[in-house]
Design an enzyme around this catalytic site. Structure first.
Site, short mmCIF file in Angstrom:
data_model
loop_
_atom_site.label_atom_id
_atom_site.label_comp_id
_atom_site.label_asym_id
_atom_site.label_seq_id
_atom_site.Cartn_x
_atom_site.Cartn_y
_atom_site.Cartn_z
N GLU A 20 -5.43 -3.31 2.14
CA GLU A 20 -3.97 -3.30 2.00
C GLU A 20 -3.32 -2.79 3.28
OE1 GLU A 20 -1.28 -4.11 0.97
OE2 GLU A 20 -0.81 -3.62 -1.09
N ASP A 21 -2.02 -3.04 3.40
CA ASP A 21 -1.29 -2.51 4.56
C ASP A 21 -0.88 -1.05 4.36
OD1 ASP A 21 0.60 -3.14 2.58
OD2 ASP A 21 1.84 -4.37 3.88
N ASP B 266 2.01 3.20 -1.07
CA ASP B 266 3.25 3.96 -1.18
C ASP B 266 3.29 4.58 -2.59
OD1 ASP B 266 5.81 4.95 -0.86
OD2 ASP B 266 6.80 3.01 -1.05
N ARG C 206 6.58 -8.39 11.07
CA ARG C 206 5.14 -8.35 10.81
C ARG C 206 4.34 -8.55 12.09
NH1 ARG C 206 4.32 -8.58 5.23
NH2 ARG C 206 5.69 -9.93 4.03
P1 IMP Z 1 3.19 0.45 -3.61
O1 IMP Z 1 2.86 -0.43 -4.78
O2 IMP Z 1 4.50 1.16 -3.82
O3 IMP Z 1 2.09 1.40 -3.26
O4 IMP Z 1 3.42 -0.45 -2.34
C1 IMP Z 1 3.23 -1.80 -2.40
C2 IMP Z 1 3.78 -2.56 -1.25
O5 IMP Z 1 5.08 -2.12 -0.90
C3 IMP Z 1 2.97 -2.45 0.01
O6 IMP Z 1 1.85 -3.28 -0.01
C4 IMP Z 1 4.00 -2.91 1.01
O7 IMP Z 1 4.02 -4.32 1.04
C5 IMP Z 1 5.29 -2.39 0.45
N1 IMP Z 1 5.71 -1.17 1.16
C6 IMP Z 1 5.63 0.11 0.74
N2 IMP Z 1 6.11 0.96 1.67
C7 IMP Z 1 6.48 0.19 2.72
C8 IMP Z 1 7.04 0.48 4.03
O8 IMP Z 1 7.29 1.63 4.44
N3 IMP Z 1 7.28 -0.60 4.83
C9 IMP Z 1 7.01 -1.88 4.46
N4 IMP Z 1 6.48 -2.20 3.27
C10 IMP Z 1 6.23 -1.17 2.40
MG MG Z 2 2.23 -5.65 1.04
#
Ligand code: IMP
Ligand code: MG
Length: 176
Positions: free
Chosen positions: A99-100, A103, A165
């Protein structure tokens, strides 16, 4: 109207490449003698996935998934929509999700469960970035490149409205 501007460089391409080498070596040790599947999460993980896979010395294959959250209201429930599913049979296989960023943790939490339900023997998580302050579900990536503060990160795969990106480094968005 507010315009988004990019901050200074937080993490350079060189630092990311070094980290990929370290993590690739670690994965190669941890899974010695095994065959693994890397599952990259489109689209943000693409550059990081490319770095990591080249540093792994095991027999391995790759696949990709694309997912999106159903929206803010249901995000905390962990409901994630699959836009592109796996093309590989992962039954009994050792899988690493790439994953990138982690969060809230909702996406990875869902994906881990999903891959287990598809029969994966083991599922580990490898993320370029970790933003621990954003966490809403208890999840921890097994391999993390860098930990970042709670701000909106772009570059090296991470986007804002699909842009940025392509930046070859990690930075953040500021409004002015
Ligand atoms: P999560 O499910 O909240 O952990 O995050 C899922 C997705 O939200 C990540 O795979 C990112 O694509 C996007 N995301 C979360 N934080 C950021 C950020 O700071 N910048 C860009 N994309 C983010
Ligand atoms: Mg993502």
């Amino acid at each position: 109207m507010n315009e988004n501007v990019i901050g200074t460089v937080l993490i350079t391409e060189e630092q990311i490449r070094e980290k990929a080498t370290e993590i690739g070596r670690q994965i190669s040790e941890d899974y010695a003698g095994k065959e693994i599947i890397l599952v990259g999460i489109l689209r943000g993980a693409v550059p990081w996935m490319a770095d990591i896979m080249k540093r792994i010395t095991l027999d391995m294959t790759i696949d990709f998934m694309a997912v999106s959250s159903y929206g803010a209201a249901t995000k905390s429930s962990g409901v994630v929509k699959i836009n592109k599913d796996l093309e590989t049979d992962i039954d009994g296989k050792d899988v690493i999700i790439v994953e990138d960023i982690v969060d809230s943790g909702v996406t990875l939490n869902y994906l881990e469960g999903y891959l287990r339900s598809r029969g994966a023997a083991t599922v580990k998580l490898c993320s370029l970035l970790d933003k621990p302050e954003g966490r809403r579900v208890d999840i921890k990536a097994d391999y993390v490149g860098f930990t970042v503060d709670d701000r909106f990160i772009v570059g090296y795969g991470l986007d804002y409205d699909q842009r940025y990106r392509n930046l070859p480094y990690i930075t953040w968005l500021e409004s002015e």
